[in-house]
Design an enzyme around this catalytic site. Structure first.
Site, PDB file in Angstrom:
ATOM      1  N   THR A 181       1.045  -1.099   0.016  1.00  0.00           N
ATOM      2  CA  THR A 181      -0.020  -0.026   0.105  1.00  0.00           C
ATOM      3  C   THR A 181       0.757   1.416   0.097  1.00  0.00           C
ATOM      4  O   THR A 181       1.877   1.071   0.375  1.00  0.00           O
ATOM      5  CB  THR A 181      -0.865   0.194   1.126  1.00  0.00           C
ATOM      6  OG1 THR A 181      -1.868   1.139   1.223  1.00  0.00           O
ATOM      7  CG2 THR A 181      -0.193   0.328   2.514  1.00  0.00           C
ATOM      8  N   VAL A 210     -10.337  -8.440  -1.007  1.00  0.00           N
ATOM      9  CA  VAL A 210     -10.117  -7.163  -0.644  1.00  0.00           C
ATOM     10  C   VAL A 210      -9.569  -6.717   0.458  1.00  0.00           C
ATOM     11  O   VAL A 210     -10.041  -7.544   1.583  1.00  0.00           O
ATOM     12  CB  VAL A 210     -11.488  -6.501  -0.920  1.00  0.00           C
ATOM     13  CG1 VAL A 210     -11.768  -4.997  -0.588  1.00  0.00           C
ATOM     14  CG2 VAL A 210     -12.048  -6.331  -2.302  1.00  0.00           C
ATOM     15  N   GLY A 211      -8.622  -5.992   0.761  1.00  0.00           N
ATOM     16  CA  GLY A 211      -8.009  -5.796   1.933  1.00  0.00           C
ATOM     17  C   GLY A 211      -8.555  -4.377   2.796  1.00  0.00           C
ATOM     18  O   GLY A 211      -9.923  -4.076   2.347  1.00  0.00           O
ATOM     19  N   ASP A 212      -7.883  -3.820   3.801  1.00  0.00           N
ATOM     20  CA  ASP A 212      -8.393  -2.730   4.176  1.00  0.00           C
ATOM     21  C   ASP A 212      -8.431  -1.180   3.549  1.00  0.00           C
ATOM     22  O   ASP A 212      -8.808  -0.518   3.908  1.00  0.00           O
ATOM     23  CB  ASP A 212      -7.331  -2.684   5.411  1.00  0.00           C
ATOM     24  CG  ASP A 212      -6.148  -2.294   5.255  1.00  0.00           C
ATOM     25  OD1 ASP A 212      -5.373  -2.728   4.502  1.00  0.00           O
ATOM     26  OD2 ASP A 212      -5.503  -1.237   5.781  1.00  0.00           O
ATOM     27  N   THR A 232      -0.852   0.329   7.009  1.00  0.00           N
ATOM     28  CA  THR A 232      -0.264  -0.800   5.921  1.00  0.00           C
ATOM     29  C   THR A 232       0.019  -1.876   6.950  1.00  0.00           C
ATOM     30  O   THR A 232      -0.094  -2.208   8.026  1.00  0.00           O
ATOM     31  CB  THR A 232       1.092  -0.170   5.834  1.00  0.00           C
ATOM     32  OG1 THR A 232       1.569  -0.853   4.694  1.00  0.00           O
ATOM     33  CG2 THR A 232       1.962  -0.013   6.768  1.00  0.00           C
ATOM     34  N   GLY A 233       0.420  -3.049   5.944  1.00  0.00           N
ATOM     35  CA  GLY A 233       0.601  -4.372   6.658  1.00  0.00           C
ATOM     36  C   GLY A 233      -0.569  -5.224   6.168  1.00  0.00           C
ATOM     37  O   GLY A 233      -1.019  -5.340   5.051  1.00  0.00           O
ATOM     38  N   GLY A 235      -4.006  -6.231   5.907  1.00  0.00           N
ATOM     39  CA  GLY A 235      -5.110  -5.593   5.702  1.00  0.00           C
ATOM     40  C   GLY A 235      -6.121  -6.201   6.783  1.00  0.00           C
ATOM     41  O   GLY A 235      -7.079  -5.510   7.277  1.00  0.00           O
TER      42      GLY A 235
END
Length: 323
Positions: A181, A210-212, A232-233, A235
């Site tokens: 990200t 889908v992540g954060d 970040t990281g 999600g």
């Protein structure tokens, strides 16, 4: 399993953070605002430079963050954002992004394919539709209607890496090599805050994951009275804790940006138990122009740009803290 030493260190840090104690109400200091932009990771340096061109001319923070994150979105050398990003396990590049302004207006796209600048599509979702989020084919159709061009985002380098991955399908660790990200926060000369977050997601994720990053409150949150935060990281962990919103709320209670990020990381670590296997990082900017970051793993850095110049700072971390 966590070692006893890790458990004792985490317990001590939780105690020092005062997570169970009431904190004083947030009080905004009265001072002339100065423009500033901060963003995650080293590729934030070039992104910040572009954003600063907007802020230095008295431009709006919203325009700055959109302009800034478009830089890594278009850079094939940034393998975790936009064009040239690592594909999913089916070899398809899918993009997520969100943007939020000082009025709590926000827009988001997820699982977007073949469109180079998802952040700009997200802004148009915010400004030209009654919705906050569009996903998949609907998001692409909207982008094409708005004049975006469909193009192949899978570069030869990313395709070669994907084909090599197919041979062993080793799980990719989400850390420096796969941090997935760029989150950017800015305050303009009027003292208004905005933020943007954009990504190609975790390398070789399941198709449809889908992540954060496109989720308001998880990967990004802005409250113009208090401050803004991005993440970040991994999600999934930010989604489970609504992490960026949590950071802003901790600042509302009186925590500095760094302390708010730290408390959010500690809360996640406490819930996880085996937190040493994961990376989570938060970056925050408050209404006074103060900023800070904190992560689980060492190696999380962030870029800062002000009128004094540009710098890259190593964020503090749970596993990098002294016992």
């Amino acid at each position: 399993m966590r070692s006893r030493r890790d458990f004792l260190k985490l317990s001590a840090l939780l105690g020092m953070a005062g997570l169970t104690k009431a904190t004083p109400a947030f009080a905004a200091a009265k001072k002339q605002p100065e423009a500033i932009v901060v963003s995650t990771w080293e590729h934030g340096l070039a992104a910040n430079e572009a954003a600063w061109q907007v802020l230095a001319k008295g431009g709006r923070a919203l325009d700055a963050v959109e302009t800034g994150v478009r830089v890594p979105e278009a850079d094939p050398k940034v393998r975790t954002v936009g064009y040239g990003g690592y594909p999913d396990r089916d070899g398809i590049v899918t993009l997520d992004a969100c943007i939020m302004d000082e009025h709590m207006n926000c827009g988001s796209v997820a699982f977007l394919q073949n469109i180079k600048h998802p952040i700009s599509v997200a802004r148009l979702v915010m400004e030209k539709t009654p919705h906050v989020m569009l996903v998949g084919e609907g998001a692409k159709q909207f982008a094409l209607q708005q004049g975006f061009k469909e193009e192949n985002l899978l570069t030869a380098e990313s395709e070669a890496d994907w084909k090599a991955w197919l041979k062993d399908q080793k799980i990719q660790q989400i850390n420096i090599e796969n941090h997935d990200t760029i989150g950017m926060l800015a305050m303009d000369a009027a003292g208004n805050l905005s933020g943007a977050c954009t990504t190609s997601g975790a390398a070789y994720k399941m198709h449809g994951r889908v992540g954060d990053s496109p989720l308001i409150g998880a990967g990004l949150y802005v409250d113009n009275d208090i401050g803004a935060a991005t993440a970040t990281g991994m999600g999934e962990l930010m989604i489970k804790t609504v992490g960026s919103h949590l950071v802003v709320e901790l600042m509302r209670q009186g925590a500095s940006p760094e302390e708010a990020c730290k408390q959010a990381v500690l809360r996640i670590a406490q819930k996880l138990g085996d937190y040493a296997q994961f990376q989570v990082g938060f970056l925050a900017l408050n209404k006074q122009g103060q900023y800070g970051a904190y992560g689980i793993q060492p190696g999380f850095n962030y870029a800062v740009q002000t009128k004094a110049g540009s710098t890259l700072i190593d964020g503090k971390s749970l596993l990098g803290a002294k016992a």
